[in-house]
Design a protein around this motif. Structure first.
Motif, PDB file in Angstrom:
ATOM      1  N   LEU B 140     -43.698 -32.141 -30.188  1.00 37.50           N
ATOM      2  CA  LEU B 140     -42.394 -32.750 -30.434  1.00 37.50           C
ATOM      3  C   LEU B 140     -42.246 -34.032 -29.606  1.00 37.50           C
ATOM      4  CD1 LEU B 140     -39.511 -32.735 -31.625  1.00 37.50           C
ATOM      5  CD2 LEU B 140     -38.816 -31.339 -29.661  1.00 37.50           C
ATOM      6  N   ALA B 141     -42.640 -33.945 -28.348  1.00 39.82           N
ATOM      7  CA  ALA B 141     -42.477 -35.103 -27.468  1.00 39.82           C
ATOM      8  C   ALA B 141     -43.297 -36.291 -27.964  1.00 39.82           C
ATOM      9  CB  ALA B 141     -42.879 -34.731 -26.045  1.00 39.82           C
ATOM     10  N   GLU B 142     -44.518 -36.028 -28.425  1.00 43.07           N
ATOM     11  CA  GLU B 142     -45.352 -37.088 -28.980  1.00 43.07           C
ATOM     12  C   GLU B 142     -44.688 -37.719 -30.199  1.00 43.07           C
ATOM     13  OE1 GLU B 142     -47.425 -38.106 -26.573  1.00 43.07           O
ATOM     14  OE2 GLU B 142     -48.878 -38.480 -28.185  1.00 43.07           O
ATOM     15  N   THR B 143     -44.107 -36.842 -31.028  1.00 43.57           N
ATOM     16  CA  THR B 143     -43.419 -37.327 -32.230  1.00 43.57           C
ATOM     17  C   THR B 143     -42.266 -38.239 -31.844  1.00 43.57           C
ATOM     18  OG1 THR B 143     -43.969 -35.228 -33.289  1.00 43.57           O
ATOM     19  CG2 THR B 143     -42.272 -36.573 -34.357  1.00 43.57           C
ATOM     20  N   VAL B 144     -41.462 -37.775 -30.883  1.00 46.47           N
ATOM     21  CA  VAL B 144     -40.296 -38.549 -30.448  1.00 46.47           C
ATOM     22  C   VAL B 144     -40.754 -39.891 -29.862  1.00 46.47           C
ATOM     23  CG1 VAL B 144     -38.386 -38.602 -28.789  1.00 46.47           C
ATOM     24  CG2 VAL B 144     -38.852 -36.512 -30.089  1.00 46.47           C
ATOM     25  N   ARG B 145     -41.813 -39.836 -29.069  1.00 49.02           N
ATOM     26  CA  ARG B 145     -42.313 -41.065 -28.421  1.00 49.02           C
ATOM     27  C   ARG B 145     -42.728 -42.102 -29.479  1.00 49.02           C
ATOM     28  NH1 ARG B 145     -47.049 -43.244 -27.299  1.00 49.02           N
ATOM     29  NH2 ARG B 145     -48.274 -41.482 -28.078  1.00 49.02           N
ATOM     30  N   ILE B 146     -43.467 -41.649 -30.477  1.00 50.90           N
ATOM     31  CA  ILE B 146     -43.967 -42.587 -31.492  1.00 50.90           C
ATOM     32  C   ILE B 146     -42.820 -43.103 -32.368  1.00 50.90           C
ATOM     33  CG2 ILE B 146     -45.544 -42.864 -33.458  1.00 50.90           C
ATOM     34  CD1 ILE B 146     -47.326 -40.713 -32.051  1.00 50.90           C
ATOM     35  N   LEU B 147     -41.865 -42.214 -32.698  1.00 53.37           N
ATOM     36  CA  LEU B 147     -40.712 -42.643 -33.494  1.00 53.37           C
ATOM     37  C   LEU B 147     -39.940 -43.724 -32.740  1.00 53.37           C
ATOM     38  CD1 LEU B 147     -39.439 -39.240 -34.961  1.00 53.37           C
ATOM     39  CD2 LEU B 147     -40.436 -41.149 -36.261  1.00 53.37           C
ATOM     40  N   LYS B 148     -39.823 -43.542 -31.435  1.00 50.04           N
ATOM     41  CA  LYS B 148     -39.097 -44.519 -30.629  1.00 50.04           C
ATOM     42  C   LYS B 148     -39.852 -45.852 -30.621  1.00 50.04           C
ATOM     43  CE  LYS B 148     -36.523 -45.119 -26.452  1.00 50.04           C
ATOM     44  NZ  LYS B 148     -36.530 -45.104 -25.016  1.00 50.04           N
ATOM     45  N   GLU B 149     -41.176 -45.749 -30.458  1.00 55.04           N
ATOM     46  CA  GLU B 149     -42.028 -46.940 -30.512  1.00 55.04           C
ATOM     47  C   GLU B 149     -41.825 -47.717 -31.806  1.00 55.04           C
ATOM     48  OE1 GLU B 149     -46.057 -45.752 -28.153  1.00 55.04           O
ATOM     49  OE2 GLU B 149     -46.263 -46.195 -30.305  1.00 55.04           O
TER      50      GLU B 149
END
Lengths: 475, 186
Positions: B140-149
């Motif tokens: 989930l955290a990876e997903t959130v990080r990339i979406l933010k990017e």
């Protein structure tokens, strides 16, 4: 698996070997006739006696004056003292020896969901067994709800009257949640015999079978066939025994259980206990069915709803040398003992009294309850069930451990008080006993308390206070 | 069908930090990378598993017979779509090279609200053996990080309203109910 009546042995081992099919046909014909006879007689007897247990006083009543001790005014002080210290109820009342046999009637014997009223005769029979074999005052309590939360709440409200609870014939998987919730929330032992009784008897036999074949539990590859109440509890006890869970394989009607099986998410939601097993067992991620699971396995423990031919002799032949096969379905085992032995099994056990090595929960629940009740135990953690299994395994050695005698039979009555004393002593060790005694004291208590109902029966029958069996010539 | 949960930027940032801190611990369980076309068959299988799980929660989520074919088509398009994000969770150690988790997310413009770009987690699934031990949290955290990017200022997740496990998973990580979808058969 409660089975104490000796059964006539079908013509399995005598004369020339018949084919499996002939044998099974002959056996099922015989069984059908036998069952029909027993059924008719059971209904006649039920009508004749209208109930199997009754409450009788255990204090002398010389004149009505004695009631001033047993009842008012004297009893008020007993009540006051218990009010000050509720734990005194275990010393000043019969609570210590009183249990409820609770069922919702959702999985009665092989009958299925017959409801609470129809469960009553079965629970009465169980109460009789509890009294006769264990000296336990057991009240049959079928309840009118199928909702697990309501069953839990009902039993919680009965707690003040009880020294223990035996859950009986409650369907899987809800029985797991009910047992867990009650064990957590009550300060008396709660047992589900269909889970723990059968599992402890299985483990007892397994321990001796492993010893006879020179195996250690943590190096043994075990296959469980069937994932109902009994086998899931067996898995739970095996875990408590330090069994290598990664080397354990569970097979159910959909094949080998593994963490990537199609129904895995459904299990997560509907059967958390089986789901846990799917994640922790079968490290090799073997897929397929029983055939694949048995290849190289040391032990098969089958406790399933058997289908004809579900355990093929050829598959048993692929097991490790000196294989152990427990085929526990009743009345027809998953594989007949001679078939398993011909296929190479070194030790075979069944659920039946007419073959050697009967895995019978009646070997477990009477002494377990005798032990925990004598210790006024606050609970029954799995280690106590294991203690019972280990004690029973030790007791099999009294008569001598052989491949045809890995468990005591019901006739070896001397073993029960020993198992009870082991359980009670373990409860003291674990710090969950309200009554702390030595093992020797517990043994004496268990011996006298387990002998008393049999003596009572004998005396009451002799002087005619218990009526004779009607039409005795047919028995 | 389902609810959307949301979380603020600051919480997202904290979550990313936490995930980064926990990254070493979870690194031996899975690695997360953008999905390639060759991952699609494995990802489609996982997506259908997720839909079958959803089916358990509501009869209105009955999975179609041709769901796997559709999953394959949708994923084939999504891996090439700049407004979509498809991640593959790959096993490590003995499971290296095996795809054991999937994320499908979309970037959507919010024409009435701010923040203006929403990262919507449409599907997230891990094989059971890889759950717990914070692996799902890492995914989930990876997903959130990339979406933010990619410009998202708010992240939401869609799942069946009856899925309490998902609701707790997101609530623990700072999400709360935002929109609700109510349904009836017509």
């Amino acid at each position: 698996m409660v089975e104490v009546l000796p059964r006539s042995r079908p013509g399995v081992e005598e004369g020339g070997r018949k084919t499996d099919q002939e044998l099974e046909e002959a056996r099922s014909r015989e069984a059908e006739e036998e069952t029909r006879g027993l059924s008719e007689r059971a209904v006649d007897l039920a009508r004749h006696f209208a109930g199997k247990i009754e409450v009788i006083p255990k204090v002398p009543v010389r004149t009505l004056k004695d009631f001033s001790y047993w009842y008012t005014p004297g009893i008020a002080e007993v009540s006051r003292q218990i009010h000050k210290d509720p734990e005194l109820a275990f010393e000043l009342t019969g609570r210590w020896n009183t249990i409820a046999i609770v069922t919702d009637g959702s999985r009665v014997l092989g009958l299925g969901d017959v409801g609470p009223e129809a469960a009553l005769p079965v629970m009465e029979g169980k109460a009789l067994l509890f009294k006769y074999l264990g000296g336990v005052d057991a009240f049959p309590i079928p309840i009118r709800t199928k909702d697990p939360a309501e069953i839990v709440a009902t039993v919680q409200r009965l707690e003040p009257a009880l020294g223990g609870v035996n859950l009986e014939d409650i369907a899987s998987p809800k029985c797991f949640q009910i047992l867990d919730d009650l064990q957590r929330s009550l300060s008396i032992p709660v047992w589900h015999d269909d889970q723990l009784g059968t599992a402890a008897a299985t483990v007892a036999g397994l321990l001796n079978a492993l010893e006879l074949t020179g195996r250690k539990i943590w190096q043994t590859g075990i296959v469980l066939l069937g994932a109902g109440a009994a086998n899931l509890a067996t898995a739970r006890l095996l875990k408590a025994l330090n069994c290598d869970m990664g080397a354990l394989t569970v097979v159910d009607h959909r094949g080998i259980l593994h963490s990537e099986r199609e129904d895995i998410d459904e299990l997560m939601l509907r059967n958390r206990w089986k789901y846990e097993l799917a994640l922790t067992t079968n490290e090799a991620r073997t897929q397929g069915g029983l055939k694949e699971a048995l290849r190289g396995a040391d032990v098969l423990i089958a406790a399933s709803t058997p289908q004809p031919g579900m355990v093929k002799p050829d598959w048993i032949s692929t097991m490790a040398p000196e294989a152990i096969v427990f085929s526990l379905a009743n009345p027809d085992p998953e594989v007949w003992p001679h078939v398993a032995r011909d296929a190479g099994a070194a030790i075979v056990a069944t659920g039946r009294s007419d073959f050697p090595n009967q895995v019978n929960n009646s070997l477990i629940f009477p002494p377990v309850f005798r032990g925990i009740l004598d210790a006024h135990a606050k609970g029954i953690p799995d280690v106590l069930a294991l203690e019972a299994a280990q004690a029973l395994a030790r007791q099999a050695k009294v008569k001598g451990l052989t491949r045809e005698h890995i468990l005591p039979t019901m006739a070896e009555e001397g073993v029960f008080p020993e198992v009870a004393a082991s359980v009670a002593t373990k409860a003291v060790e674990l710090g969950i006993a309200r009554a702390k005694r030595t093992k020797e004291e517990f043994l004496q208590l268990a011996q006298s308390r387990m002998a008393r109902p049999k003596e009572l029966s004998r005396v009451l029958m002799k002087n005619g206070l218990l009526p004779p069996m009607p039409g005795q010539e047919s028995d | 069908m389902g609810e959307r949960n949301t979380m603020s930027d600051s919480k997202a940032a904290r979550l990313i930090e936490e995930a980064a801190a926990g990254h070493k611990e979870t690194a031996h369980r899975i690695t997360v990378r953008p999905a390639q076309a060759e991952d699609v068959p494995a990802l489609a299988g996982l997506l259908v598993r997720l839909k079958r799980l959803n089916e358990e929660f509501d009869p209105l989520l009955k999975v179609r017979m041709d769901a796997e074919a559709h999953a394959t088509r949708v994923l084939e398009t999504a891996v090439k779509d700049p407004k979509m994000l498809v991640l593959a969770g790959e096993g490590t150690g003995p499971d290296q090279g095996r795809v054991v988790g999937v994320v499908r997310a979309a970037l959507r413009d919010r024409i009435f609200y701010t923040p203006e770009v929403e990262g919507v987690i449409l599907d997230i699934y891990l094989l059971p053996a890889f759950r717990r031990k914070n692996v799902g949290e890492y995914l989930l955290a990876e997903t959130v990080r990339i979406l933010k990017e990619k410009g998202a200022g708010i992240v939401t997740a869609e799942f069946p309203a009856q899925n309490q496990i998902a609701a707790r998973f997101y609530a623990k990580r700072g999400f709360r109910p935002l929109n609700a979808t109510h349904a009836k058969i017509i």
